[in-house]
Design a protein around this motif. Sequence first.
Motif, PDB file in Angstrom:
ATOM      1  N   ALA A   8       0.826  -1.209   0.000  1.00 23.50           N
ATOM      2  CA  ALA A   8       0.000   0.000   0.000  1.00 23.50           C
ATOM      3  C   ALA A   8       0.862   1.261   0.000  1.00 23.50           C
ATOM      4  N   VAL A   9       1.915   1.293   0.823  1.00 23.34           N
ATOM      5  CA  VAL A   9       2.811   2.455   0.860  1.00 23.34           C
ATOM      6  C   VAL A   9       3.564   2.568  -0.460  1.00 23.34           C
ATOM      7  N   PRO A  42      18.180   7.993  -6.997  1.00 22.89           N
ATOM      8  CA  PRO A  42      17.965   9.148  -6.108  1.00 22.89           C
ATOM      9  C   PRO A  42      16.686   9.902  -6.469  1.00 22.89           C
ATOM     10  N   VAL A  43      15.942  10.309  -5.434  1.00 21.16           N
ATOM     11  CA  VAL A  43      14.710  11.077  -5.608  1.00 21.16           C
ATOM     12  C   VAL A  43      14.793  12.351  -4.783  1.00 21.16           C
ATOM     13  N   PHE A  44      13.999  13.343  -5.154  1.00 19.90           N
ATOM     14  CA  PHE A  44      13.924  14.576  -4.376  1.00 19.90           C
ATOM     15  C   PHE A  44      13.276  14.288  -3.028  1.00 19.90           C
ATOM     16  N   ALA A  45      13.763  14.936  -1.982  1.00 18.70           N
ATOM     17  CA  ALA A  45      13.191  14.794  -0.637  1.00 18.70           C
ATOM     18  C   ALA A  45      11.972  15.696  -0.550  1.00 18.70           C
ATOM     19  N   SER A  46      10.838  15.201  -1.020  1.00 16.56           N
ATOM     20  CA  SER A  46       9.644  16.040  -1.111  1.00 16.56           C
ATOM     21  C   SER A  46       8.407  15.399  -0.501  1.00 16.56           C
ATOM     22  N   VAL A  47       8.551  14.224   0.095  1.00 11.09           N
ATOM     23  CA  VAL A  47       7.412  13.507   0.658  1.00 11.09           C
ATOM     24  C   VAL A  47       7.689  13.241   2.135  1.00 11.09           C
ATOM     25  N   VAL A  48       6.689  13.467   2.979  1.00 11.63           N
ATOM     26  CA  VAL A  48       6.806  13.208   4.410  1.00 11.63           C
ATOM     27  C   VAL A  48       6.092  11.896   4.716  1.00 11.63           C
ATOM     28  N   VAL A  49       6.738  11.044   5.497  1.00 16.75           N
ATOM     29  CA  VAL A  49       6.127   9.791   5.925  1.00 16.75           C
ATOM     30  C   VAL A  49       6.190   9.683   7.440  1.00 16.75           C
ATOM     31  N   LYS A  50       5.261   8.922   8.000  1.00 19.47           N
ATOM     32  CA  LYS A  50       5.288   8.625   9.426  1.00 19.47           C
ATOM     33  C   LYS A  50       6.048   7.326   9.593  1.00 19.47           C
ATOM     34  N   ILE A  51       6.986   7.307  10.553  1.00 17.25           N
ATOM     35  CA  ILE A  51       7.768   6.100  10.785  1.00 17.25           C
ATOM     36  C   ILE A  51       7.587   5.615  12.212  1.00 17.25           C
ATOM     37  N   GLU A  52       7.934   4.360  12.405  1.00 19.51           N
ATOM     38  CA  GLU A  52       8.014   3.765  13.734  1.00 19.51           C
ATOM     39  C   GLU A  52       9.474   3.388  13.933  1.00 19.51           C
ATOM     40  N   ALA A  53      10.089   3.893  15.012  1.00 21.66           N
ATOM     41  CA  ALA A  53      11.504   3.643  15.252  1.00 21.66           C
ATOM     42  C   ALA A  53      11.717   3.158  16.678  1.00 21.66           C
ATOM     43  N   ASP A  54      12.870   2.530  16.905  1.00 18.98           N
ATOM     44  CA  ASP A  54      13.149   1.967  18.220  1.00 18.98           C
ATOM     45  C   ASP A  54      13.781   2.964  19.188  1.00 18.98           C
ATOM     46  N   GLN A  55      14.044   4.179  18.720  1.00 21.61           N
ATOM     47  CA  GLN A  55      14.566   5.204  19.620  1.00 21.61           C
ATOM     48  C   GLN A  55      14.081   6.565  19.156  1.00 21.61           C
ATOM     49  N   GLU A  56      13.901   7.464  20.091  1.00 18.39           N
ATOM     50  CA  GLU A  56      13.335   8.767  19.777  1.00 18.39           C
ATOM     51  C   GLU A  56      14.356   9.722  19.171  1.00 18.39           C
ATOM     52  N   ARG A  57      15.609   9.650  19.594  1.00 20.14           N
ATOM     53  CA  ARG A  57      16.615  10.624  19.169  1.00 20.14           C
ATOM     54  C   ARG A  57      17.827   9.919  18.556  1.00 20.14           C
ATOM     55  N   PRO A  58      17.742   9.500  17.281  1.00 21.42           N
ATOM     56  CA  PRO A  58      18.868   8.772  16.678  1.00 21.42           C
ATOM     57  C   PRO A  58      20.130   9.619  16.568  1.00 21.42           C
ATOM     58  N   GLU A  59      19.996  10.958  16.607  1.00 20.43           N
ATOM     59  CA  GLU A  59      21.180  11.809  16.476  1.00 20.43           C
ATOM     60  C   GLU A  59      22.155  11.600  17.634  1.00 20.43           C
ATOM     61  N   GLU A  60      21.678  11.073  18.758  1.00 21.30           N
ATOM     62  CA  GLU A  60      22.566  10.799  19.882  1.00 21.30           C
ATOM     63  C   GLU A  60      23.578   9.714  19.530  1.00 21.30           C
ATOM     64  N   PHE A  61      23.218   8.831  18.607  1.00 23.80           N
ATOM     65  CA  PHE A  61      24.084   7.717  18.237  1.00 23.80           C
ATOM     66  C   PHE A  61      24.570   7.804  16.793  1.00 23.80           C
ATOM     67  N   ARG A  72       3.026   5.197   7.044  1.00 25.01           N
ATOM     68  CA  ARG A  72       2.114   5.769   6.051  1.00 25.01           C
ATOM     69  C   ARG A  72       2.678   7.080   5.525  1.00 25.01           C
ATOM     70  N   VAL A  73       2.144   7.513   4.397  1.00 22.10           N
ATOM     71  CA  VAL A  73       2.485   8.808   3.819  1.00 22.10           C
ATOM     72  C   VAL A  73       1.704   9.878   4.565  1.00 22.10           C
ATOM     73  N   ARG A  74       2.359  10.993   4.885  1.00 19.61           N
ATOM     74  CA  ARG A  74       1.701  12.117   5.556  1.00 19.61           C
ATOM     75  C   ARG A  74       1.430  13.201   4.517  1.00 19.61           C
ATOM     76  N   GLY A  75       0.376  13.039   3.750  1.00 19.83           N
ATOM     77  CA  GLY A  75       0.002  14.006   2.726  1.00 19.83           C
ATOM     78  C   GLY A  75      -0.418  15.354   3.277  1.00 19.83           C
ATOM     79  N   ASP A  76      -0.683  15.405   4.582  1.00 29.17           N
ATOM     80  CA  ASP A  76      -1.075  16.664   5.223  1.00 29.17           C
ATOM     81  C   ASP A  76       0.125  17.530   5.604  1.00 29.17           C
ATOM     82  N   LEU A  77       1.342  17.006   5.445  1.00 29.65           N
ATOM     83  CA  LEU A  77       2.558  17.749   5.778  1.00 29.65           C
ATOM     84  C   LEU A  77       3.446  17.923   4.553  1.00 29.65           C
TER      85      LEU A  77
END
Length: 86
Positions: A8-9, A42-61, A72-77
């Motif tokens: 579906a996605v 490569p594609v343009f970064a123009s679509v927002v999606v909702k993700i499920e991840a195992d950590q809230e702040r990956p930038e820490e690692f 899912r796709v977030r067509g509202d954003l």
Amino acid sequence: MSLPLTQAVRRELASLLRPTGEDLAPGTLGGVSGAAPLSYLPVFASVVVKIEADQERPEEFGRFRHRPRVLRVRGDLTVDVLPPVL
């Protein structure tokens, strides 16, 4: 890199993603030891999606511990309303 997308996605993203015009780029399946090299378009970064991840702040690692799952796709954003990625 995310876990494999649901059908579906995939169907929804197929009409939304726009290639940059660059040639296929080399890549790897991050975090999977022994994975064969792969190529991606490569594609343009123009679509927002909702993700499920195992950590809230990956930038820490520097990366997610496990690949996130696209829910899912977030067509509202649009990408311009999101905070910058560090």
